[in-house]
Each structure stands twice: as structure tokens, then as C-alpha cells.
Design an enzyme around this catalytic site. Structure first.
Site, PDB file in Angstrom:
ATOM      1  N   HIS A   1       0.884  -1.175   0.000  1.00 17.64           N
ATOM      2  CA  HIS A   1       0.000   0.000   0.000  1.00 17.64           C
ATOM      3  C   HIS A   1       0.916   1.217   0.000  1.00 17.64           C
ATOM      4  O   HIS A   1       1.249   1.764   1.057  1.00 17.64           O
ATOM      5  CB  HIS A   1      -0.894   0.010   1.248  1.00 17.64           C
ATOM      6  CG  HIS A   1      -1.816  -1.166   1.333  1.00 17.64           C
ATOM      7  ND1 HIS A   1      -1.382  -2.419   1.641  1.00 17.64           N
ATOM      8  CD2 HIS A   1      -3.161  -1.253   1.142  1.00 17.64           C
ATOM      9  CE1 HIS A   1      -2.416  -3.256   1.640  1.00 17.64           C
ATOM     10  NE2 HIS A   1      -3.506  -2.568   1.335  1.00 17.64           N
TER      11      HIS A   1
ATOM     12  N   GLY B   1      -2.907  -4.670  -3.279  1.00 16.45           N
ATOM     13  CA  GLY B   1      -1.576  -5.032  -2.809  1.00 16.45           C
ATOM     14  C   GLY B   1      -1.522  -6.371  -2.081  1.00 16.45           C
ATOM     15  O   GLY B   1      -0.487  -7.048  -2.105  1.00 16.45           O
TER      16      GLY B   1
ATOM     17  N   ASP C   1       0.844  -1.804   4.735  1.00 16.82           N
ATOM     18  CA  ASP C   1       0.455  -0.565   5.417  1.00 16.82           C
ATOM     19  C   ASP C   1      -0.880  -0.048   4.862  1.00 16.82           C
ATOM     20  O   ASP C   1      -0.924   1.009   4.221  1.00 16.82           O
ATOM     21  CB  ASP C   1       1.588   0.466   5.199  1.00 16.82           C
ATOM     22  CG  ASP C   1       1.267   1.816   5.820  1.00 16.82           C
ATOM     23  OD1 ASP C   1       0.494   1.858   6.795  1.00 16.82           O
ATOM     24  OD2 ASP C   1       1.794   2.828   5.318  1.00 16.82           O
TER      25      ASP C   1
HETATM   26  N1  SAM Z   1       2.752   3.202   2.880  1.00 19.85           N
HETATM   27  C1  SAM Z   1       2.593   4.624   2.646  1.00 19.85           C
HETATM   28  C2  SAM Z   1       3.691   5.353   3.373  1.00 19.85           C
HETATM   29  O1  SAM Z   1       4.131   4.874   4.439  1.00 19.85           O
HETATM   30  O2  SAM Z   1       4.148   6.391   2.889  1.00 19.85           O
HETATM   31  C3  SAM Z   1       1.235   5.108   3.089  1.00 19.85           C
HETATM   32  C4  SAM Z   1       0.114   4.275   2.589  1.00 19.85           C
HETATM   33  S1  SAM Z   1      -1.484   4.791   3.054  1.00 19.85           S
HETATM   34  C5  SAM Z   1      -1.555   4.431   4.755  1.00 19.85           C
HETATM   35  C6  SAM Z   1      -2.441   3.490   2.369  1.00 19.85           C
HETATM   36  C7  SAM Z   1      -2.502   3.515   0.835  1.00 19.85           C
HETATM   37  O3  SAM Z   1      -3.081   2.279   0.399  1.00 19.85           O
HETATM   38  C8  SAM Z   1      -3.385   4.610   0.261  1.00 19.85           C
HETATM   39  O4  SAM Z   1      -2.626   5.336  -0.677  1.00 19.85           O
HETATM   40  C9  SAM Z   1      -4.525   3.861  -0.428  1.00 19.85           C
HETATM   41  O5  SAM Z   1      -4.955   4.474  -1.633  1.00 19.85           O
HETATM   42  C10 SAM Z   1      -3.877   2.530  -0.740  1.00 19.85           C
HETATM   43  N2  SAM Z   1      -4.796   1.379  -0.847  1.00 19.85           N
HETATM   44  C11 SAM Z   1      -5.992   1.175  -0.239  1.00 19.85           C
HETATM   45  N3  SAM Z   1      -6.454  -0.067  -0.504  1.00 19.85           N
HETATM   46  C12 SAM Z   1      -5.502  -0.670  -1.259  1.00 19.85           C
HETATM   47  C13 SAM Z   1      -5.366  -1.979  -1.813  1.00 19.85           C
HETATM   48  N4  SAM Z   1      -6.306  -2.905  -1.627  1.00 19.85           N
HETATM   49  N5  SAM Z   1      -4.242  -2.270  -2.483  1.00 19.85           N
HETATM   50  C14 SAM Z   1      -3.277  -1.323  -2.685  1.00 19.85           C
HETATM   51  N6  SAM Z   1      -3.349  -0.068  -2.198  1.00 19.85           N
HETATM   52  C15 SAM Z   1      -4.440   0.251  -1.497  1.00 19.85           C
END
Ligand code: SAM
Length: 279
Positions: free
Chosen positions: A42, A146, A166
Site C-alpha cells: 500500500h 496489494g 500498510d
Molecule cells: N505506505 C505509505 C507510506 O508509508 O508512505 C502510506 C500508505 S497509506 C496508509 C495506504 C494507501 O493504500 C493509500 O494510498 C490507499 O490508496 C492505498 N490502498 C488502499 N487499498 C488498497 C489496496 N487494496 N491495495 C493497494 N493499495 C491500497
């Protein structure tokens, strides 16, 4: 429909804990020459403008990474230095940080030539921004779920694995999906290092994840928690990281980093590290 945008939260106290764990784990794994496959399930958009409207609306970085930055010359743990050097290079000459790297940028910043970084992001706008950034950063971007994507890629061709999970936990079933995916991933690659972030909420929803793993098959799960000394009445009162198969010595070194930010002279948190599941 995904509505979470990390730009509102980038550089907050939870990011400090999460990115410190991520960069320490990667640095410790790199003590051996063998290549590492890094996955970020994520990823977000990789680079955040701390002066932008979204960041200023919540001002969460003010009580997170900006405090860490002000403390940079008095931190005693040498393990803060690699992170601080990246922040300094991203913010030349700035007394206040203006740019903050997200998890794929931290991974790309520390990856060696033989290491690979694969970043998943499902949100269309975030995914496009990530893909634009990734072209020059040598990061593979996959715009798909993800958790599913990780399982498709395991085991990697490289001998070693580092994974950050995450999610934004916008969907309540994310807590159980993460526990299930981690278990399946671990069965495909048992020696991998897996880092899982979770919010500590007044609702206690995170217990679904924690208790599933506590009673589950995955072994060697270290749990770090930082709890805010002055928590909000509702919502996120702390931040948790689970680290499966932490490198040898990680527990002590990470505890030292988190401990020195305790209290009002630090990031206003209390820190604990325990084994959720021993060997
Ligand atoms: N990991 C990043 C960092 O530490 O800089 C922050 C990530 S943020 C907490 C979560 C992200 O996951 C968001 O950008 C959201 O759009 C994305 N997201 C949500 N559901 C997802 C999925 N099923 N698969 C991949 N990405 C996803």
C-alpha cells in the site's frame, strides 16, 4: 471507492515509527550482500509536500517528523542517522521540513543495485502520481490490490524478502484480510521479513488483526506500540508495528530509537516492544 489520501497524514507520529522500523530493518538486512526483494503493498504517492493544503489542514507532521527534525542534533541512537540524512538531502538548507518521503521513497533511497522495490497502489490518482515518480526511482509500480498482488509475487527470485503492509484500514475487513494474507505470504516465504502497520483505535478494531496473529501459525512476531500521552477522545490514540522475523538485534536497536522519543521532550508518546508470538 477509496477516499483515504496519505497527504493529510504524511510525517505524523505513526509515520515516524513506521518508517524508522522500515529503514532500520532494511539497513540491518543489508549487512549481508545477498539481494533483497522489497514489496510495499500500500504505497501511497511516494512524496509529500508538508507545506501543501492537505498537510497543513491537519498539521499532523508538526507533532511527528517536524519534532524529530528539531531533535536531530540531540538524538543519541546512531540508527536515526540514515533517516535524518535522507531528510536533509530532500530538504537542503531548511530548518523546517517541506518534503517528506513516503514508504516507496524510503525503500528506493536505501535499495542497492541488486535489490528490487515493487510498490502496489490501488487508488487511481495516487497510483498515477506514484508511477510518475517511480520512473526515475527504479521502482516497479503495480496498480492493483496489494494483498492479492503480494501473494502472486511470492516467493521472489531473490534470496531475501522485505515486505511492508500498510493499509488505510478504510474497509473494516482489512484487519482480518491482513492477518490472512500475512499467514499465506509467510507460508510461501517463511524466512521473509514482514512489517505490518496498524492504528491503535479507541474502538479497538485493531484487536481483530492482533488476536488473529496471536492465535495463528506465523512465528517470531515482534510488536512495537507507541501510545500518545495526550490522546484524542476518539480515533487513533497510538500506532503499532508488527515485525515478523526481525533481523537479529532489531528488537533492542528499535526499542532504543522509540524510547528516546518518549515524553514531552520527544514525540509525546510512550513506547513498548514485546513478542506477540515467540519463535
Ligand atoms: N505506505 C505509505 C507510506 O508509508 O508512505 C502510506 C500508505 S497509506 C496508509 C495506504 C494507501 O493504500 C493509500 O494510498 C490507499 O490508496 C492505498 N490502498 C488502499 N487499498 C488498497 C489496496 N487494496 N491495495 C493497494 N493499495 C491500497
Amino acid at each position: 471507492m477509496l477516499s483515504y489520501l496519505h497527504a493529510f497524514h504524511a510525517g505524523n507520529f505513526a509515520d515516524v515509527q513506521k518508517h524508522a522500523a522500515l529503514t532500520l530493518a532494511l539497513a540491518m538486512m543489508q549487512a549481508k550482500k545477498t539481494p533483497i526483494a522489497c514489496f510495499d503493498t500500500h504505497a501511497g504517492s511516494a512524496v509529500y509536500d508538508l507545506t501543501g493544503e492537505r498537510a497543513r489542514k491537519t498539521a499532523e507532521a508538526d507533532t511527528g517528523v517536524q519534532r524529530l527534525w528539531r531533535l536531530r542534533n540531540s538524538l543519541s541512537s546512531p540508527d536515526w542517522q540514515p533517516m535524518l540524512e535522507v531528510l536533509a538531502s530532500e530538504n537542503p538548507g531548511n530548518s523546517e521540513l517541506e518534503t517528506y518521503p513516503g514508504s516507496p521513497a524510503w525503500l528506493a533511497g536505501f535499495a542497492r543495485d541488486a535489490d528490487t522495490v515493487t510498490a502496489f497502489e490501488l487508488h487511481p490518482t495516487e497510483g498515477r502520481q506514484l508511477a510518475g515518480w517511480a520512473r526515475d526511482a527504479g521502482v516497479r509500480v503495480v496498480q492493483q490490490d496489494g494483498l492479492k498482488g503480494l501473494l502472486q509475487k511470492l516467493p521472489p527470485p531473490q534470496p531475501r524478502l522485505l515486505t511492508l503492509i500498510d493499509p488505510s484500514y478504510e474497509i473494516k475487513s482489512d484487519y482480518t484480510s491482513v492477518a490472512e494474507t500475512l499467514t499465506k505470504a509467510w507460508k510461501k516465504c517463511r524466512h521473509g521479513v514482514y512489517l505490518v502497520w496498524y492504528p491503535i483505535l479507541t474502538s479497538g478494531l485493531q484487536e481483530q488483526l492482533v488476536s488473529a496473529l496471536k492465535g495463528g501459525e506465523v512465528r517470531k512476531v515482534l510488536r512495537s506500540e507507541v501510545m500518545l500521552d495526550t490522546p484524542p477522545e476518539r480515533g487513533m490514540v497510538g500506532s503499532g508495528m508488527l515485525v515478523v522475523n526481525p533481523p537479529w538485534g532489531f528488537e533492542q536497536r528499535f526499542a532504543a530509537m522509540m524510547d528516546e522519543l518518549q515524553g514531552e521532550n520527544g514525540l509525546g508518546w510512550s513506547s513498548s516492544i514485546t513478542w506477540l508470538v515467540p519463535e
